[in-house]
Design a protein around this motif. Structure first.
Motif, PDB file in Angstrom:
ATOM      1  N   VAL A  97       5.490 -36.554  -3.833  1.00  0.00           N
ATOM      2  CA  VAL A  97       6.439 -37.317  -3.410  1.00  0.00           C
ATOM      3  C   VAL A  97       7.701 -36.886  -3.285  1.00  0.00           C
ATOM      4  CG1 VAL A  97       4.948 -39.263  -3.441  1.00  0.00           C
ATOM      5  CG2 VAL A  97       6.414 -38.790  -5.164  1.00  0.00           C
ATOM      6  N   ASP A  98       8.226 -36.122  -4.494  1.00  0.00           N
ATOM      7  CA  ASP A  98       9.843 -35.729  -4.544  1.00  0.00           C
ATOM      8  C   ASP A  98       9.728 -34.344  -4.062  1.00  0.00           C
ATOM      9  OD1 ASP A  98       9.881 -35.355  -8.216  1.00  0.00           O
ATOM     10  OD2 ASP A  98       8.402 -34.914  -6.335  1.00  0.00           O
ATOM     11  N   SER A  99       9.145 -33.772  -3.490  1.00  0.00           N
ATOM     12  CA  SER A  99       9.367 -32.335  -3.092  1.00  0.00           C
ATOM     13  C   SER A  99       9.790 -32.212  -1.591  1.00  0.00           C
ATOM     14  CB  SER A  99       7.794 -31.789  -3.164  1.00  0.00           C
ATOM     15  OG  SER A  99       7.486 -31.612  -4.407  1.00  0.00           O
ATOM     16  N   PRO A 100      10.319 -31.100  -1.337  1.00  0.00           N
ATOM     17  CA  PRO A 100      10.810 -31.028   0.059  1.00  0.00           C
ATOM     18  C   PRO A 100       9.708 -31.162   1.083  1.00  0.00           C
ATOM     19  CG  PRO A 100      11.583 -29.257  -1.093  1.00  0.00           C
ATOM     20  CD  PRO A 100      10.732 -29.898  -1.927  1.00  0.00           C
TER      21      PRO A 100
END
Lengths: 112, 110
Positions: A97-100
């Motif tokens: 969820v917090d990746s590019p």
């Protein structure tokens, strides 16, 4: 070789109709998204799924219903289309969820 | 209230004329700031992620920097192929979603 693919690329339909947009990713990512880009090019999140589970559901009319049959697919069904639904809809995926995000090339929806 | 503001809305440069794009944000607890490039008729393409003030990332003619209130995308000696819309997005801690700015449309003339 396309990483995130959406179909169709263009969709022209009349008010009141029901339509679907399909999205598939071959990157092995766990998270998939639907974004809407309006006429002012403003990109806003609509939905996010992680491992087929809905994790983000923004303030979107319930005429819009996402469906994720498996991790690699996230489809968007729209009921009773309205003129204001005209926009470009982008599908995206990410490993977490917090990746590019990796975006598809969009589906331009025109409601007449 | 906009959480992410990009300026200018449009920028026209001559080839080789360096400049900077700005992205200011008001979210608290920044988890990450992302820069994307979008070409006409295409989806945004990821460029950089910055996580903490003072961090810098470079890729070819592009360099992204981050402070506690804003990020800059510096373009050194741009070429016509750098013409695109550059989007900035922030992720607030605990929100699990990206909030995008409206973008800066960059045109580099030969």
């Amino acid at each position: 070789d396309t990483a995130v693919s959406q179909t169709p690329k263009y969709l022209v339909t009349q008010m009141g109709n029901d339509k679907s947009i399909k999205c598939e990713q071959n990157l092995g990512h766990d998270t998939m998204y639907w974004y809407k880009q309006d006429s002012k090019k403003f990109l806003k999140i609509m939905f996010s799924y992680n491992n087929k589970e809905l994790i983000i559901n923004e303030t979107v009319p319930n005429r819009f219903s996402p469906k994720s049959p498996d991790k690699a697919h996230l489809n968007l069904h729209i009921n009773s289309l309205e003129l204001g639904d005209s926009a470009v809809y982008f599908c995206a995926s990410s490993p977490r969820v917090d990746s590019p995000l990796h975006f598809g090339n969009g589906t331009r929806l025109t409601v007449t | 209230e906009d959480q992410v503001t990009q300026s200018p809305e449009a920028l026209r440069l001559q080839e080789g004329e360096s400049s900077s794009l700005n992205c200011s944000y008001t979210v608290s607890g920044l988890r990450g700031l992302f820069w994307y490039r979008q070409d006409p008729g295409k989806g945004p393409e990821f460029l950089f992620t910055l996580y903490s003030a003072g961090e810098e990332k470079e890729k070819e003619r592009l360099k992204a920097t981050l402070t506690k209130k804003e990020s800059f995308l510096h373009i050194t000696a741009p070429k016509p192929e750098d013409s695109a819309t550059y989007l900035c997005a922030v992720e607030q801690g605990g929100s699990e979603k990206l909030v995008f700015g409206k973008g800066t449309k960059l045109t580099v003339n030969p």
